[in-house]
Structure formats: structure tokens, C-alpha cells
Design a protein around this motif. Structure first.
Motif, PDB file in Angstrom:
ATOM      1  N   SER A  20      31.140  24.455   3.433  1.00 41.67           N
ATOM      2  CA  SER A  20      30.814  23.724   4.536  1.00 41.67           C
ATOM      3  C   SER A  20      29.126  23.215   4.133  1.00 41.67           C
ATOM      4  N   GLY A  21      28.684  23.764   3.083  1.00 43.68           N
ATOM      5  CA  GLY A  21      27.173  23.323   2.519  1.00 43.68           C
ATOM      6  C   GLY A  21      26.932  23.886   1.293  1.00 43.68           C
ATOM      7  N   ASP A  22      25.689  23.891   0.730  1.00 45.34           N
ATOM      8  CA  ASP A  22      25.218  24.402  -0.526  1.00 45.34           C
ATOM      9  C   ASP A  22      25.337  26.011  -0.288  1.00 45.34           C
ATOM     10  N   GLU A  23      25.177  26.476   0.739  1.00 45.21           N
ATOM     11  CA  GLU A  23      24.903  27.931   0.891  1.00 45.21           C
ATOM     12  C   GLU A  23      26.164  28.466   1.923  1.00 45.21           C
ATOM     13  N   TYR A  24      27.285  27.802   2.286  1.00 44.32           N
ATOM     14  CA  TYR A  24      28.160  28.447   3.218  1.00 44.32           C
ATOM     15  C   TYR A  24      29.471  28.125   2.780  1.00 44.32           C
ATOM     16  N   ILE A  25      30.393  28.884   3.241  1.00 47.08           N
ATOM     17  CA  ILE A  25      32.084  28.704   2.917  1.00 47.08           C
ATOM     18  C   ILE A  25      32.406  29.068   4.626  1.00 47.08           C
ATOM     19  N   ASP A  26      33.305  28.465   4.972  1.00 50.98           N
ATOM     20  CA  ASP A  26      33.671  28.648   6.472  1.00 50.98           C
ATOM     21  C   ASP A  26      35.160  29.062   6.165  1.00 50.98           C
ATOM     22  N   ALA A  27      35.593  30.323   6.880  1.00 49.16           N
ATOM     23  CA  ALA A  27      37.155  30.495   7.020  1.00 49.16           C
ATOM     24  C   ALA A  27      37.396  30.666   8.296  1.00 49.16           C
ATOM     25  N   MET A  28      38.467  29.691   8.568  1.00 52.26           N
ATOM     26  CA  MET A  28      39.058  29.097   9.901  1.00 52.26           C
ATOM     27  C   MET A  28      40.266  29.499  10.211  1.00 52.26           C
ATOM     28  N   PRO A  29      40.974  29.615  11.388  1.00 50.47           N
ATOM     29  CA  PRO A  29      42.175  29.827  11.666  1.00 50.47           C
ATOM     30  C   PRO A  29      42.969  28.782  10.880  1.00 50.47           C
ATOM     31  N   GLN A  30      44.102  28.997  10.340  1.00 46.71           N
ATOM     32  CA  GLN A  30      44.895  28.347   9.550  1.00 46.71           C
ATOM     33  C   GLN A  30      45.063  26.879  10.237  1.00 46.71           C
ATOM     34  N   GLY A  31      44.777  25.911   9.402  1.00 51.66           N
ATOM     35  CA  GLY A  31      44.797  24.423   9.994  1.00 51.66           C
ATOM     36  C   GLY A  31      43.970  23.865  10.584  1.00 51.66           C
ATOM     37  N   MET A  32      42.941  24.799  10.878  1.00 49.95           N
ATOM     38  CA  MET A  32      41.686  24.287  11.854  1.00 49.95           C
ATOM     39  C   MET A  32      40.848  23.642  10.884  1.00 49.95           C
ATOM     40  N   ASN A  33      40.153  22.432  11.295  1.00 50.78           N
ATOM     41  CA  ASN A  33      39.196  21.802  10.551  1.00 50.78           C
ATOM     42  C   ASN A  33      38.517  20.730  11.660  1.00 50.78           C
ATOM     43  N   LYS A  34      37.611  20.010  11.087  1.00 52.23           N
ATOM     44  CA  LYS A  34      36.923  19.082  11.985  1.00 52.23           C
ATOM     45  C   LYS A  34      37.811  17.998  12.347  1.00 52.23           C
ATOM     46  N   GLY A  35      38.964  17.765  11.456  1.00 49.06           N
ATOM     47  CA  GLY A  35      40.071  16.746  11.782  1.00 49.06           C
ATOM     48  C   GLY A  35      40.933  17.203  12.812  1.00 49.06           C
ATOM     49  N   THR A  36      41.274  18.318  13.067  1.00 48.07           N
ATOM     50  CA  THR A  36      41.848  18.939  13.983  1.00 48.07           C
ATOM     51  C   THR A  36      41.148  18.646  15.493  1.00 48.07           C
ATOM     52  N   GLY A  37      39.931  19.139  15.522  1.00 44.08           N
ATOM     53  CA  GLY A  37      39.043  18.987  16.712  1.00 44.08           C
ATOM     54  C   GLY A  37      38.931  17.597  17.071  1.00 44.08           C
ATOM     55  N   LEU A  38      38.868  16.905  16.039  1.00 45.91           N
ATOM     56  CA  LEU A  38      38.805  15.158  16.337  1.00 45.91           C
ATOM     57  C   LEU A  38      40.077  14.706  16.927  1.00 45.91           C
ATOM     58  N   SER A  39      41.207  15.046  16.400  1.00 45.59           N
ATOM     59  CA  SER A  39      42.328  14.874  16.868  1.00 45.59           C
ATOM     60  C   SER A  39      42.537  15.132  18.522  1.00 45.59           C
ATOM     61  N   ILE A  40      42.067  16.311  18.810  1.00 44.21           N
ATOM     62  CA  ILE A  40      42.107  16.709  20.198  1.00 44.21           C
ATOM     63  C   ILE A  40      41.277  15.917  20.952  1.00 44.21           C
ATOM     64  N   LEU A  41      40.104  15.540  20.611  1.00 48.53           N
ATOM     65  CA  LEU A  41      39.224  14.736  21.370  1.00 48.53           C
ATOM     66  C   LEU A  41      39.999  13.294  21.461  1.00 48.53           C
ATOM     67  N   MET A  42      40.189  12.797  20.240  1.00 51.46           N
ATOM     68  CA  MET A  42      40.798  11.455  20.536  1.00 51.46           C
ATOM     69  C   MET A  42      42.045  11.246  21.486  1.00 51.46           C
ATOM     70  N   LYS A  43      42.727  12.423  21.506  1.00 49.13           N
ATOM     71  CA  LYS A  43      43.980  12.243  22.541  1.00 49.13           C
ATOM     72  C   LYS A  43      43.261  12.291  23.931  1.00 49.13           C
ATOM     73  N   GLU A  44      42.307  13.213  24.078  1.00 55.01           N
ATOM     74  CA  GLU A  44      41.830  13.167  25.512  1.00 55.01           C
ATOM     75  C   GLU A  44      40.917  12.144  26.046  1.00 55.01           C
ATOM     76  N   LEU A  45      40.430  11.345  24.845  1.00 63.25           N
ATOM     77  CA  LEU A  45      39.641  10.189  25.285  1.00 63.25           C
ATOM     78  C   LEU A  45      40.502   8.610  25.179  1.00 63.25           C
ATOM     79  N   GLY A  46      41.836   9.064  24.768  1.00 64.85           N
ATOM     80  CA  GLY A  46      42.673   7.838  24.570  1.00 64.85           C
ATOM     81  C   GLY A  46      42.408   6.906  23.615  1.00 64.85           C
ATOM     82  N   ILE A  47      41.691   7.523  22.388  1.00 62.11           N
ATOM     83  CA  ILE A  47      41.464   6.720  21.218  1.00 62.11           C
ATOM     84  C   ILE A  47      42.395   6.879  19.995  1.00 62.11           C
ATOM     85  N   LYS A  48      42.573   5.664  19.355  1.00 63.35           N
ATOM     86  CA  LYS A  48      43.551   5.913  18.229  1.00 63.35           C
ATOM     87  C   LYS A  48      42.816   5.905  17.142  1.00 63.35           C
ATOM     88  N   LYS A  49      43.639   6.261  16.024  1.00 60.27           N
ATOM     89  CA  LYS A  49      43.311   6.615  14.544  1.00 60.27           C
ATOM     90  C   LYS A  49      42.359   5.112  13.962  1.00 60.27           C
TER      91      LYS A  49
END
Length: 305
Positions: free
Chosen positions: A210-239
Motif C-alpha cells: 500500500s506504499g513504499d513502506e507498508y503492506i496491508d493485510a485485509m479480510p479476504q476479498g476486501m479492497n478499495k474496489g469492494t468499498g467503492l462498490s458499496i458506495l456506488m450502490k448506495e449513491l446509485g452510481i454505475k460503473k
């Protein structure tokens, strides 16, 4: 809600097909993307961002940072009240301006304990993060890591658990962590750490740099795309109404999700491969260039031929 119709003409992945896109939301990473190496945003970039928002387009910070840190940047660019994707999608801010945050996923304490032990055995500093950095537990004493948390997460202190079972003592109760973060200043070591962590935990966790000095370990399948997908659905915005800009491994998910994906020139090779377009570096106003290229800040329409 966005009301302006801002169209851009874009190519598909192989440049064989033309499509008409109305951009309603721009998701932008912070470190290595919007922020310069000095962790600033240029005045000209801020002006461009505000012109984009004036057209009714959501400008969404999408970061591995917590809300307190991201909100400082949000205020700097004049985007208060906009939604934010935080902790790489593990937390979403609704953008109401009241600070309401929602956790989208967590991981088990047992997995966190195993991760802490593995990192200690491999001479790696890791942090287990609960909530919006409400509690941070390090697996060993590391002054550089602690200073990084104070600077970028704006926390006063972190608990050090030299034994993984001390995690329950550090954070009693039933809360589960949102993610783990590995910190290392040596670029060669962080690259090697990503490989061994992926091999050891890739079947259970999403592991990415996630940067020059960092590694992130998240729940399986969780990433910014997952969060963005949730937000898009709530806002009624398409891909096909979404533009995403990023530079690192934790941005790949949202770049693959967005119809209009842009990687920074200074980005990781695999991040560039995931994007349809490459813009300039973070130190040369790459975000400003991308916004001006794909969203006209003066006219309602822009033909990119």
C-alpha cells in the motif's frame, strides 16, 4: 446529488471500441497519487478539484488512512462533506459531515494473532488495527513505526503485545480488527515481505503493498474496489460513471472496477497494468492532468480525439 452531465469519450481496454461516459464520481488515492512526496496538494490541483466538484461530481478520497488523517486532506482541498473510503474499503464515511463511519468487514482475532506471531518470527513489525484506529496493537517495539502512526494516523500511542495472546488484554471485549499493517523502511525488505506474507496468508487474507513502506493485510476479498462498490450502490452510481486514480497495489481493486481507470506514472508496474490510462507523477500534478484530460473543467463536453 450530482446533477451536471459531464461526458467524456473513452477507448476500451484495447482501443477498439468507443464509448460515451458520464462521470458522476471520482475516487482518488492519497499517498503517491494526490499527495506530493512532501504530503501536500498543489494549489492548481486544488483549484481543478473544486471545479470538478462544482459540476456536481463526487470527489471521493480512497485511502488506507483513517478518517482523522483523511479528513485533514479533505479540508485542505475543500471537499468536506464528500464520502470517503477508508482503511482500503474496511470503513466508509457517508459524507454527511457528521463523522458517521461504517465498518464493512472485519477479520478474526485468531488470524490476527497468527499474523503477529509470523511477523515477529520473520523480523517484521506489524500492527493490528481495530475500528478507525481506535486501538492499534504492535507486535514489537518499533520507534519508526510508532512515529509513522503518530504522523499519518494522528494517534497518541499504541499498545505493544510481545506475545500474541496479549492482543486480548490490549483490546478486551468482542471487537474484531479491520486489518493488519506491516511497516518496513527498507524497500527491498518490504518487497520480500509481500511475497512471504502472500504465500503464508494469501488463502485467508488479501495482502498487498500500500506504499513504499507498508503492506496491508485485509479480510479476504476486501479492497478499495469492494468499498467503492458499496458506495456506488448506495449513491446509485454505475460503473461507467466512475473514474478512479491510484498508484499502488491497494488501488488495483478500484481501478479494475472503474470504467475510467488512471494510474500514476510513478505507480507500481502491476498497478499501471490494471489501468486504462497513465497520467503524470504525483510530484508533477498527475491528478490535475487526469482530471483536466477526462473531465472538462470549463465546458460541458470534451472530445478526447
Amino acid at each position: 446529488m450530482p446533477g451536471s452531465r459531464i461526458y467524456v469519450i473513452t477507448d476500451d481496454y484495447k482501443g477498439k471500441r468507443r464509448s460515451l461516459t458520464m462521470i458522476k464520481l471520482v475516487a482518488v488515492d492519497l499517498d503517491g497519487t494526490l499527495l506530493t512526496s512532501e504530503k501536500n496538494v498543489t494549489d492548481d490541483t486544488i483549484k481543478t478539484i473544486r471545479k470538478v466538484m462544482d459540476k456536481g461530481i463526487y470527489f471521493v478520497i480512497s485511502s488506507g488512512r483513517n478518517s482523522k488523517s483523511a479528513a485533514q486532506i479533505q479540508k485542505m482541498i475543500g471537499a468536506e462533506g464528500q464520502p470517503m473510503i477508508l482503511h482500503n474499503g474496511a470503513i466508509i464515511s457517508d459524507g454527511t459531515g457528521h463523522g458517521r463511519l461504517r465498518v464493512t468487514d472485519t477479520l478474526s482475532r485468531q488470524t490476527a494473532k497468527e499474523f503477529m506471531t509470523f511477523c515477529r518470527q520473520n523480523d517484521l513489525t506489524c500492527a493490528v488495527i481495530f475500528g478507525d484506529c481506535d486501538e492499534v496493537v504492535l507486535n514489537r517495539h518499533d520507534a519508526d513505526a510508532m512515529e509513522s502512526f503518530r504522523r499519518f494516523s494522528l494517534i497518541d500511542d499504541a499498545y505493544v503485545a510481545l506475545d500474541s495472546d496479549e492482543l486480548d488484554k490490549a483490546v478486551p471485549g468482542y471487537d474484531e480488527p479491520n486489518k493488519m499493517l506491516v511497516f518496513e523502511r527498507d524497500p527491498a525488505k518490504i518487497a520480500e515481505a509481500e511475497k512471504i506474507l502472500t504465500k503464508a496468508f494469501g488463502a485467508r487474507l488479501s495482502v498487498y503493498k500500500s506504499g513504499d513502506e507498508y503492506i496491508d493485510a485485509m479480510p479476504q476479498g476486501m479492497n478499495k474496489g469492494t468499498g467503492l462498490s458499496i458506495l456506488m450502490k448506495e449513491l446509485g452510481i454505475k460503473k461507467n460513471e466512475v473514474m478512479a486514480i491510484g498508484d499502488s497495489g491497494n488501488d488495483v481493486g478500484m481501478l479494475k472496477l472503474a470504467s475510467l481507470s488512471v494510474a500514476m506514472k510513478n505507480g507500481e508496474p502491476y498497478t499501471k497494468k490494471a489501468a486504462k490510462f497513465i497520467t503524470d507523477t504525483n510530484d508533477n500534478e498527475g491528478v490535475k492532468s487526469a482530471l483536466e484530460k477526462f473531465i472538462s473543467v470549463n465546458d460541458n463536453h470534451r472530445n478526447l480525439n
